[in-house]
Design an enzyme around this catalytic site. Structure first.
Site, PDB file in Angstrom:
ATOM      1  N   LYS A 162       0.844  -1.185   0.000  1.00  0.00           N
ATOM      2  CA  LYS A 162       0.000   0.000   0.000  1.00  0.00           C
ATOM      3  C   LYS A 162       0.883   1.241   0.000  1.00  0.00           C
ATOM      4  O   LYS A 162       1.813   1.348   0.830  1.00  0.00           O
ATOM      5  CB  LYS A 162      -0.917  -0.014   1.236  1.00  0.00           C
ATOM      6  N   ASP A 191      -0.185  -0.207  -4.632  1.00  0.00           N
ATOM      7  CA  ASP A 191      -1.572   0.263  -4.755  1.00  0.00           C
ATOM      8  C   ASP A 191      -1.721   1.558  -3.963  1.00  0.00           C
ATOM      9  O   ASP A 191      -1.564   1.567  -2.743  1.00  0.00           O
ATOM     10  CB  ASP A 191      -2.521  -0.814  -4.208  1.00  0.00           C
ATOM     11  N   GLU A 217      -1.213   0.325  -9.078  1.00  0.00           N
ATOM     12  CA  GLU A 217      -2.689   0.328  -9.031  1.00  0.00           C
ATOM     13  C   GLU A 217      -3.191   1.652  -8.471  1.00  0.00           C
ATOM     14  O   GLU A 217      -2.713   2.094  -7.404  1.00  0.00           O
ATOM     15  CB  GLU A 217      -3.124  -0.848  -8.133  1.00  0.00           C
ATOM     16  N   ASP A 242      -8.687  -0.315 -10.213  1.00  0.00           N
ATOM     17  CA  ASP A 242      -9.399  -1.110  -9.212  1.00  0.00           C
ATOM     18  C   ASP A 242     -10.736  -0.409  -8.943  1.00  0.00           C
ATOM     19  O   ASP A 242     -11.728  -0.644  -9.640  1.00  0.00           O
ATOM     20  CB  ASP A 242      -8.525  -1.246  -7.957  1.00  0.00           C
ATOM     21  N   LYS A 266     -12.621  -8.135  -8.598  1.00  0.00           N
ATOM     22  CA  LYS A 266     -12.965  -8.476  -7.208  1.00  0.00           C
ATOM     23  C   LYS A 266     -14.346  -9.117  -7.200  1.00  0.00           C
ATOM     24  O   LYS A 266     -15.332  -8.449  -7.571  1.00  0.00           O
ATOM     25  CB  LYS A 266     -12.956  -7.228  -6.332  1.00  0.00           C
ATOM     26  N   GLN A 294     -11.170  -7.276  -1.542  1.00  0.00           N
ATOM     27  CA  GLN A 294     -11.911  -6.141  -0.977  1.00  0.00           C
ATOM     28  C   GLN A 294     -11.864  -6.214   0.553  1.00  0.00           C
ATOM     29  O   GLN A 294     -12.811  -5.874   1.228  1.00  0.00           O
ATOM     30  CB  GLN A 294     -13.344  -6.146  -1.492  1.00  0.00           C
TER      31      GLN A 294
HETATM   32  C1  MUC Z   1      -7.485  -2.525  -2.584  1.00  0.00           C
HETATM   33  O1  MUC Z   1      -7.043  -3.196  -3.508  1.00  0.00           O
HETATM   34  O2  MUC Z   1      -7.649  -1.334  -2.775  1.00  0.00           O
HETATM   35  C2  MUC Z   1      -8.795  -1.302   0.028  1.00  0.00           C
HETATM   36  C3  MUC Z   1      -9.984  -0.688  -0.182  1.00  0.00           C
HETATM   37  C4  MUC Z   1     -10.807  -1.566  -0.889  1.00  0.00           C
HETATM   38  O3  MUC Z   1     -11.949  -1.382  -1.294  1.00  0.00           O
HETATM   39  O4  MUC Z   1     -10.134  -2.700  -1.165  1.00  0.00           O
HETATM   40  C5  MUC Z   1      -8.883  -2.663  -0.497  1.00  0.00           C
HETATM   41  C6  MUC Z   1      -7.765  -3.197  -1.265  1.00  0.00           C
HETATM   42 MG    MG Z   2      -6.783  -1.448  -4.877  1.00  0.00          MG
END
Ligand code: MUC
Ligand code: MG
Length: 367
Positions: A162, A191, A217, A242, A266, A294
């Site tokens: 992250k 991401d 991402e 995403d 997702k 998610q």
């Molecule tokens: C992601 O990939 O962003 C964080 C917020 C969400 O909705 O999913 C996560 C992971």
């Molecule tokens: Mg994401």
């Protein structure tokens, strides 16, 4: 296979280690267990994880939209009439997690009725997936220790890091520390959950050019339309959409508009039916996909691996299947286990989701 009842049961299970990222943080899995009942006594099960900061859904809104709008609309339809089911669900805009859980519960019913695993009905490509673990915000040394622990304990060798903090240098330093500690063979991608501007993202990517990142991402918002296009055109690695590509039409818009060059699928957001539409669209356009997370519990993770393992393109990259490891408990009678960096499918008909009644009684919020 007539639908006679749709249950939406809110439950809450604390995280042992909260996940922090640019658009929010999660301390408790305050999800909704969705169960669709048929007149023949079959029960399809899935879970809906609310992500208010991404889609506006809350645990309360998911329960309300299922109880008040979706359940009455679906009564009397059968589990085979998925097009009609989606036509009715799509009269309501948004609410992706609620709609997806209903969709996956219907697939679970189909599998049980046929005596076949859902993964086989979807595509039957593989019996397992390689796992990618998400590393949330923390000081760099803690992020490194987390990744090392996950690699040693579960054999996981792909990590989504992250990023998106201000200033971006802290994230660049964390990615560098991860690469140095984990070595050249570990897969690393980032991401940003829209935390940076396009120019910050470009500078960060430039400073990390030697780190061998595989994907970037949602580093900046897709709503910064020209900035995002400018960034994606310059990105040296595929740029994953995403939260900006939550359904097939948005996938088209982001890809054709030059705002992304890869897509995160997702199942918590597009279930199985719409995930297949997105997947086939990406395959047709020649765009790579990654199975995203998610922040699913074990039920959601089982759904993700069922879809991901079922298809060839989703099996090419490790899927994000491990964040349930940070939860203190879960609802499955038979917990998921990750071994040698992989997660296997359940054998048997349907999705193979068995709910432990004592755990559900302990964690449900509506009694
Ligand atoms: C992601 O990939 O962003 C964080 C917020 C969400 O909705 O999913 C996560 C992971
Ligand atoms: Mg994401």
């Amino acid at each position: 296979m007539k639908i006679v009842k749709v249950e939406a049961v809110p439950f809450a299970i604390p995280y042992a280690k909260p996940l922090r990222f640019a658009s929010g943080e999660v301390h408790t899995a305050d999800h909704v267990l969705v169960r669709v009942h048929t007149d023949e006594g079959l029960v399809g099960t899935a879970e809906a994880p609310p992500r208010p900061y991404t889609y506006g859904e809350t645990q309360e809104s998911i329960v309300a939209v299922i109880d008040k709008i979706f359940a009455p609309q679906l009564m009397g339809l059968t589990a085979l009439e998925r097009e009609a089911v989606h036509e009715r669900l799509d009269r309501t805009v948004g609410n992706p997690a609620a709609k997806s859980a209903v969709d996956m519960a219907l697939w679970d019913i189909l599998g049980q009725a046929a005596g076949l695993p859902v993964s086989g009905l979807l595509g039957g490509y593989a019996d397992r997936m390689r796992v990618s673990h998400m590393v949330g915000f923390a000081p760099a040394a803690e992020m490194v220790a987390d990744a090392e622990r996950i690699r040693e304990t579960y054999g996981i060798t792909t990590f989504k890091v992250k990023v998106g903090r201000q200033p971006y240098g802290e994230d660049v330093a964390a990615c560098r520390a991860l690469r140095e500690a984990l070595g050249p063979d570990v897969g690393l991608y980032i991401d940003g959950n829209r935390g940076w501007t396009a120019s910050e993202s470009a500078r960060a990517l430039h400073e990390m050019a030697d780190l061998g990142l595989t994907f970037a991402e949602e580093l900046c918002p897709a709503d910064d339309v020209l900035g995002r296009r400018w960034l994606v055109a310059r990105s040296p690695i595929p740029f994953i959409a995403d939260e900006s590509a939550t359904r097939a039409a948005e996938v088209t818009r982001e890809l054709l508009g030059g705002s992304a060059t890869a897509i995160s699928i997702k199942t918590a957001r597009t279930g199985f039916t719409a995930s297949q539409r997105v997947l086939h669209e990406c395959e047709g356009l020649g765009v790579e996909v990654v199975m995203g997370n998610q922040i699913d519990g074990q039920i959601g993770t089982l759904c993700t691996v069922t879809f991901g393992a079922a298809h060839r393109s989703t099996s090419r990259h490790a899927g994000e299947l491990s964040n349930f490891l940070d939860m203190t408990d879960d609802l499955l009678t038979e917990p998921l286990t990750i071994e040698h960096g992989t997660l296997r499918l359940r054998e048997g008909a349907g999705l193979g989701i068995g709910i432990d009644p004592e755990k559900l009684a302990r964690y449900r919020q509506d009694t």
